[in-house]
Motif scaffolding. Structure first.
Motif, PDB file in Angstrom:
ATOM      1  N   PRO A   1       6.103   6.080  -6.976  1.00  0.00           N
ATOM      2  CA  PRO A   1       5.958   7.137  -7.989  1.00  0.00           C
ATOM      3  C   PRO A   1       6.555   8.477  -7.546  1.00  0.00           C
ATOM      4  O   PRO A   1       7.188   9.172  -8.346  1.00  0.00           O
ATOM      5  CB  PRO A   1       4.442   7.259  -8.187  1.00  0.00           C
ATOM      6  N   LEU A   2       6.384   8.827  -6.256  1.00  0.00           N
ATOM      7  CA  LEU A   2       6.958  10.086  -5.780  1.00  0.00           C
ATOM      8  C   LEU A   2       8.488  10.040  -5.797  1.00  0.00           C
ATOM      9  O   LEU A   2       9.137  11.034  -6.142  1.00  0.00           O
ATOM     10  CB  LEU A   2       6.454  10.405  -4.379  1.00  0.00           C
ATOM     11  N   SER A   3       9.065   8.887  -5.448  1.00  0.00           N
ATOM     12  CA  SER A   3      10.520   8.751  -5.492  1.00  0.00           C
ATOM     13  C   SER A   3      11.035   8.856  -6.925  1.00  0.00           C
ATOM     14  O   SER A   3      12.059   9.502  -7.181  1.00  0.00           O
ATOM     15  CB  SER A   3      10.951   7.412  -4.911  1.00  0.00           C
ATOM     16  N   LEU A   4      10.345   8.223  -7.854  1.00  0.00           N
ATOM     17  CA  LEU A   4      10.753   8.309  -9.261  1.00  0.00           C
ATOM     18  C   LEU A   4      10.638   9.738  -9.775  1.00  0.00           C
ATOM     19  O   LEU A   4      11.516  10.215 -10.505  1.00  0.00           O
ATOM     20  CB  LEU A   4       9.909   7.363 -10.117  1.00  0.00           C
ATOM     21  N   LEU A   5       9.570  10.438  -9.395  1.00  0.00           N
ATOM     22  CA  LEU A   5       9.409  11.835  -9.799  1.00  0.00           C
ATOM     23  C   LEU A   5      10.544  12.692  -9.241  1.00  0.00           C
ATOM     24  O   LEU A   5      11.126  13.512  -9.956  1.00  0.00           O
ATOM     25  CB  LEU A   5       8.051  12.361  -9.322  1.00  0.00           C
TER      26      LEU A   5
ATOM     27  N   ILE B   1       0.845  -1.204   0.000  1.00  0.00           N
ATOM     28  CA  ILE B   1       0.000   0.000   0.000  1.00  0.00           C
ATOM     29  C   ILE B   1       0.878   1.250   0.000  1.00  0.00           C
ATOM     30  O   ILE B   1       0.624   2.202  -0.750  1.00  0.00           O
ATOM     31  CB  ILE B   1      -0.941  -0.006   1.222  1.00  0.00           C
ATOM     32  N   GLY B   2       1.904   1.262   0.810  1.00  0.00           N
ATOM     33  CA  GLY B   2       2.813   2.410   0.853  1.00  0.00           C
ATOM     34  C   GLY B   2       3.569   2.592  -0.443  1.00  0.00           C
ATOM     35  O   GLY B   2       3.824   3.722  -0.879  1.00  0.00           O
ATOM     36  N   ALA B   3       3.906   1.492  -1.104  1.00  0.00           N
ATOM     37  CA  ALA B   3       4.662   1.567  -2.357  1.00  0.00           C
ATOM     38  C   ALA B   3       3.855   2.241  -3.458  1.00  0.00           C
ATOM     39  O   ALA B   3       4.427   2.881  -4.343  1.00  0.00           O
ATOM     40  CB  ALA B   3       5.089   0.176  -2.801  1.00  0.00           C
ATOM     41  N   VAL B   4       2.542   2.127  -3.385  1.00  0.00           N
ATOM     42  CA  VAL B   4       1.694   2.776  -4.396  1.00  0.00           C
ATOM     43  C   VAL B   4       1.913   4.285  -4.382  1.00  0.00           C
ATOM     44  O   VAL B   4       1.857   4.936  -5.422  1.00  0.00           O
ATOM     45  CB  VAL B   4       0.204   2.427  -4.141  1.00  0.00           C
ATOM     46  N   VAL B   5       2.198   4.850  -3.217  1.00  0.00           N
ATOM     47  CA  VAL B   5       2.422   6.288  -3.106  1.00  0.00           C
ATOM     48  C   VAL B   5       3.912   6.620  -3.191  1.00  0.00           C
ATOM     49  O   VAL B   5       4.321   7.534  -3.908  1.00  0.00           O
ATOM     50  CB  VAL B   5       1.835   6.811  -1.777  1.00  0.00           C
TER      51      VAL B   5
END
Length: 81
Positions: free
Chosen positions: A64-68, A57-61
């Motif tokens: 993507p934010l880390s990649l951005l 669940i945490g990885a879903v957020v």
């Protein structure tokens, strides 16, 4: 030297507390080592089964934010053409 002794005592306390919490007996560690290893492995599998849904669940957020953030830092570090 005194710092090393204090760190070692604190580490012994923490490890002893965790082992006691997990119901791991020092005598069992010495006399029944293989069963202790199996018990620890079972505890790790159980903890992983408990934690995995929260990680996903945490990885879903987070992913993507880390990649951005990585892309934005990469763009800032590139010299202008």
């Amino acid at each position: 030297m005194v710092g090393w002794i204090i760190r070692t005592l604190v580490l012994c306390f923490v490890v002893g507390f965790v082992l006691s919490f997990l119901n791991i007996n020092p005598a069992n560690i010495l006399t029944n080592s293989w069963q202790t290893v199996q018990d620890i492995a079972a505890l790790l599998v159980e903890a992983g089964g408990w934690a995995l849904p929260y990680i996903l669940i945490g990885a879903v957020v987070v992913v993507p934010l880390s990649l951005l953030g990585l892309i934005l830092r990469w763009n800032r570090s590139r010299p202008p053409s």
